[in-house]
Motif scaffolding. Structure first.
Motif, PDB file in Angstrom:
ATOM      1  N   ARG A  56      -1.510   7.705  -5.443  1.00  0.00           N
ATOM      2  CA  ARG A  56      -2.821   7.506  -4.819  1.00  0.00           C
ATOM      3  C   ARG A  56      -2.854   6.109  -4.225  1.00  0.00           C
ATOM      4  O   ARG A  56      -2.009   5.285  -4.539  1.00  0.00           O
ATOM      5  CB  ARG A  56      -3.946   7.702  -5.827  1.00  0.00           C
ATOM      6  N   LEU A  57      -3.829   5.887  -3.382  1.00  0.00           N
ATOM      7  CA  LEU A  57      -3.936   4.587  -2.734  1.00  0.00           C
ATOM      8  C   LEU A  57      -4.443   3.548  -3.734  1.00  0.00           C
ATOM      9  O   LEU A  57      -5.501   3.718  -4.335  1.00  0.00           O
ATOM     10  CB  LEU A  57      -4.897   4.665  -1.543  1.00  0.00           C
ATOM     11  N   VAL A  58      -3.661   2.514  -3.957  1.00  0.00           N
ATOM     12  CA  VAL A  58      -4.029   1.423  -4.856  1.00  0.00           C
ATOM     13  C   VAL A  58      -3.937   0.139  -4.042  1.00  0.00           C
ATOM     14  O   VAL A  58      -2.850  -0.273  -3.648  1.00  0.00           O
ATOM     15  CB  VAL A  58      -3.083   1.355  -6.085  1.00  0.00           C
ATOM     16  N   ALA A  59      -5.100  -0.461  -3.777  1.00  0.00           N
ATOM     17  CA  ALA A  59      -5.130  -1.661  -2.933  1.00  0.00           C
ATOM     18  C   ALA A  59      -4.476  -2.847  -3.645  1.00  0.00           C
ATOM     19  O   ALA A  59      -3.704  -3.588  -3.039  1.00  0.00           O
ATOM     20  CB  ALA A  59      -6.563  -1.998  -2.530  1.00  0.00           C
ATOM     21  N   LEU A 116       0.843  -1.208   0.000  1.00  0.00           N
ATOM     22  CA  LEU A 116       0.000   0.000   0.000  1.00  0.00           C
ATOM     23  C   LEU A 116       0.877   1.257   0.000  1.00  0.00           C
ATOM     24  O   LEU A 116       0.614   2.200  -0.752  1.00  0.00           O
ATOM     25  CB  LEU A 116      -0.936   0.008   1.209  1.00  0.00           C
ATOM     26  N   TYR A 164      -2.736  -3.815  -7.537  1.00  0.00           N
ATOM     27  CA  TYR A 164      -2.306  -3.429  -8.868  1.00  0.00           C
ATOM     28  C   TYR A 164      -2.605  -4.569  -9.848  1.00  0.00           C
ATOM     29  O   TYR A 164      -2.913  -5.692  -9.430  1.00  0.00           O
ATOM     30  CB  TYR A 164      -0.806  -3.096  -8.867  1.00  0.00           C
ATOM     31  N   ASP A 165      -2.490  -4.297 -11.135  1.00  0.00           N
ATOM     32  CA  ASP A 165      -2.665  -5.352 -12.136  1.00  0.00           C
ATOM     33  C   ASP A 165      -1.648  -6.456 -11.881  1.00  0.00           C
ATOM     34  O   ASP A 165      -0.464  -6.182 -11.703  1.00  0.00           O
ATOM     35  CB  ASP A 165      -2.463  -4.807 -13.557  1.00  0.00           C
ATOM     36  N   ASN A 198       2.729   1.389  -3.402  1.00  0.00           N
ATOM     37  CA  ASN A 198       1.801   1.757  -4.467  1.00  0.00           C
ATOM     38  C   ASN A 198       1.448   3.242  -4.404  1.00  0.00           C
ATOM     39  O   ASN A 198       1.341   3.901  -5.437  1.00  0.00           O
ATOM     40  CB  ASN A 198       0.527   0.918  -4.397  1.00  0.00           C
ATOM     41  N   TYR A 199       1.282   3.764  -3.192  1.00  0.00           N
ATOM     42  CA  TYR A 199       0.989   5.188  -3.044  1.00  0.00           C
ATOM     43  C   TYR A 199       2.161   6.023  -3.569  1.00  0.00           C
ATOM     44  O   TYR A 199       1.966   7.002  -4.286  1.00  0.00           O
ATOM     45  CB  TYR A 199       0.686   5.542  -1.588  1.00  0.00           C
ATOM     46  N   PHE A 201       2.060   5.337  -7.597  1.00  0.00           N
ATOM     47  CA  PHE A 201       0.893   5.816  -8.339  1.00  0.00           C
ATOM     48  C   PHE A 201       0.427   7.199  -7.886  1.00  0.00           C
ATOM     49  O   PHE A 201      -0.386   7.819  -8.560  1.00  0.00           O
ATOM     50  CB  PHE A 201      -0.275   4.833  -8.208  1.00  0.00           C
TER      51      PHE A 201
END
Length: 183
Positions: A74-77, A65, A79-80, A68-69, A72
């Motif tokens: 932003r908060l991305v729970a 988390l 990812y692909d 990813n923040y 990205f």
């Protein structure tokens, strides 16, 4: 855990797993990571199978988390391809629970190398299948694996260095404090 009590052994193992997971937030070379080591360690050292999977995977997810923040903005729970990454980690926990209950340098070497291969094969398959970077053909899969080869060296190095460090650090401390000994 024993009758609702948290044992010293459980607390120390959990602290080490969390420490490894959050060390991912420190600057490091690409793919030089403690994640496979913490999955192997959790699989081998937790008495509860539930804890062996839940705690290492949750620790990685929480550190993801933060990463990813940072990546990205932003908060991305998830990812692909995250499903494949976590599947690889779950398999590595299982590998640790089977192969490393009895620790030896040879077992740890083979198991750490196996963890590296498992992660490489499964996570890159996920990149190919869900990332949209490569055509969904045999050639696209081959190109995906070929593009990942330069990162594999750091994966191997991280898995070996962190794996040997955490397992043998724990053994050293457990020899001094018998309450930490695993059965």
């Amino acid at each position: 855990m024993n009758h609702g009590k948290i044992t010293l052994q459980f607390a120390v193992i959990t602290a080490l797993v969390l420490m490894l997971a959050f060390s991912r937030l420190l600057p490091h070379p690409f793919n030089f990571s403690p994640v496979a080591a913490l999955a192997l360690f959790g699989g081998a050292r937790y008495k509860s199978r539930f804890s062996a999977y839940l705690i290492p995977l949750a620790a990685v997810w929480i550190s993801d988390l933060f990463l990813n923040y940072a990546f990205f903005g932003r908060l991305v729970a998830f990812y692909d391809g995250a499903f494949f990454t976590y599947l690889a980690f779950a398999l590595i926990v299982m590998l640790g629970s089977v192969a490393l209950r009895k620790l030896s340098p040879g077992r740890l070497l083979v198991t750490s190398l196996s963890a590296s291969v498992i992660f490489f094969l499964i996570s890159n398959f996920g990149v190919w299948l869900s990332g949209g970077l490569y055509p969904l053909t045999g050639g696209g899969l081959a190109a995906c694996y070929a593009a990942a080869v330069p990162f594999f060296r750091n994966t191997l190095a991280g898995d070996l260095i962190y794996g040997f460090a955490i397992f043998y650090l724990y053994e050293l401390v457990a020899n001094r404090f018998p309450a930490l000994k695993t059965a």
